[in-house]
Design a protein around this motif. Sequence first.
Motif, short mmCIF file in Angstrom:
data_model
loop_
_atom_site.label_atom_id
_atom_site.label_comp_id
_atom_site.label_asym_id
_atom_site.label_seq_id
_atom_site.Cartn_x
_atom_site.Cartn_y
_atom_site.Cartn_z
N ILE A 16 0.82 -1.22 0.00
CA ILE A 16 0.00 0.00 0.00
C ILE A 16 0.85 1.27 0.00
O ILE A 16 0.36 2.36 -0.32
N LEU A 17 2.15 1.13 0.32
CA LEU A 17 3.04 2.30 0.34
C LEU A 17 4.03 2.29 -0.82
O LEU A 17 5.04 2.99 -0.78
N ARG A 18 3.73 1.55 -1.88
CA ARG A 18 4.67 1.45 -2.99
C ARG A 18 4.45 2.51 -4.07
O ARG A 18 5.32 2.75 -4.88
N LEU A 19 3.29 3.11 -4.10
CA LEU A 19 3.00 4.26 -4.97
C LEU A 19 1.86 5.05 -4.37
O LEU A 19 0.97 4.48 -3.72
N ILE A 89 7.81 9.07 -4.76
CA ILE A 89 7.97 8.73 -3.34
C ILE A 89 7.25 7.44 -3.00
O ILE A 89 6.20 7.12 -3.56
N ARG A 90 7.80 6.71 -2.08
CA ARG A 90 7.22 5.46 -1.60
C ARG A 90 7.74 5.22 -0.19
O ARG A 90 8.54 5.99 0.34
N GLY A 91 7.28 4.17 0.42
CA GLY A 91 7.78 3.79 1.74
C GLY A 91 7.61 4.87 2.79
O GLY A 91 6.51 5.39 2.99
N ARG A 398 5.81 -6.65 -11.25
CA ARG A 398 6.69 -5.48 -11.42
C ARG A 398 6.61 -4.57 -10.19
O ARG A 398 5.67 -4.67 -9.40
N PRO A 399 7.59 -3.66 -10.02
CA PRO A 399 7.55 -2.74 -8.90
C PRO A 399 6.38 -1.77 -9.02
O PRO A 399 5.94 -1.45 -10.12
N GLY A 400 5.92 -1.25 -7.87
CA GLY A 400 4.89 -0.22 -7.92
C GLY A 400 3.62 -0.59 -7.22
O GLY A 400 3.41 -1.70 -6.81
#
Length: 400
Positions: A16-19, A89-91, A398-400
């Motif tokens: 939930i904090l990846r994008l 931004i993420r994390g 994939r990332p995101g």
Amino acid sequence: MMQITDSQKEELIPPILRLAFRPFFLFGGAFSCIALVLWGFVLSGSVAFSPYGNLLFWHSHEMLFGFASAIVVGFLLTAVQNWTGIPSIRGKKLAVLVGLWLSARLLLAFSISPVWLSTAIDLAFLPLAGYWLAKPIIAVGQMRNLFFIPILVLMSASNLLMHLGVILAMPELYQHGFMSAIWLITLLMTVLGGRVIPFFTANGLGRPKVEAKPWLEYLVLGSTWLVFAIYLTGAVYYLPKSVLGGLLAVCASAHLVRALRWRIWSTLSVPLLWSLHVAYWFIPIGLFLMALAYTTNWLSVSTAFHSLTVGAMGNMILSMMCRVSLGHTGRQLIVKHAIIWAFFAVLIAALIRVFGVVLFSNMSFQLIIIAIGGWCFAYGLFAYVYYPVLTQPRADGRPG
């Protein structure tokens, strides 16, 4: 020492904090339901509620700077990654921004003292988001998208006006702030709509894109900017109503021609398309109603404004959240049947809140409650259906 790869770093971050779209779409959509249910109970006299400012301030502020601003920030901080190729931004940084937004909602709802703390935390959200949006845009020199930074600055200024209205006990000041914010978000929808609706429609239907006509785009954007400037500067209070009504009618006509060129009737088999087109149609409808509100006694300015808020914003935000959530989690752009019902529900809520209240004014309270129900049904379905989408890793790995 073994290095941690980018993919391993990604796995350490909760999905939930990846994008930014993930938390802000989920929490923003759910919050709109909570805020409107509470507003409905207050209107019916079932609940005693004393938020920061007063009830009218809280309702208008939270739907604009609680709900709409969260979605705008979630969208922009997600899109900037595609625009620039630089990770957004993420994390921890994203957690700070979400925490700031959530803290403001709680502080304002419960009117927690001191006032300066609630105000400062609420006012910090958009500038911080703007800073993290500007960094990658400036880094790649992408001036076309730098346009969105002044938008966030002006939204912050409108938010400040609302807070000053409470602090200085000047209701006209916070009314000026929320009216300016509505026009600013309408301007944002005008710009984004012009960019994405013809593009999405062409891709979704497999047909050539409807190319913009420069003269029409100048008229649409120029007149919308002018209307916003008239409200923000306070010139609206000094212009003759006939002049203001005429300008709004010209602006509405330009938007109408633009919308007609996009051919909504060809999109009716694709929910993710017709929902966007319907949302945009509420902009010329709202502008025409505003022109009528200023030149006749047929309806109130407040009712006309709800065409832009419940109609345009409500429909466009829901449609864009569904599309972005699917696209950025590696899923096909096909919505579930429940979401089609959600699209219909928010459309019906808008029609009832605007036209139902005008045509059946003796039943306005009941109709407002029904409209609240339609909105909450739509956005509640979104939160329910998209919870697993927004809280789990991408379907394609994939990332995101």
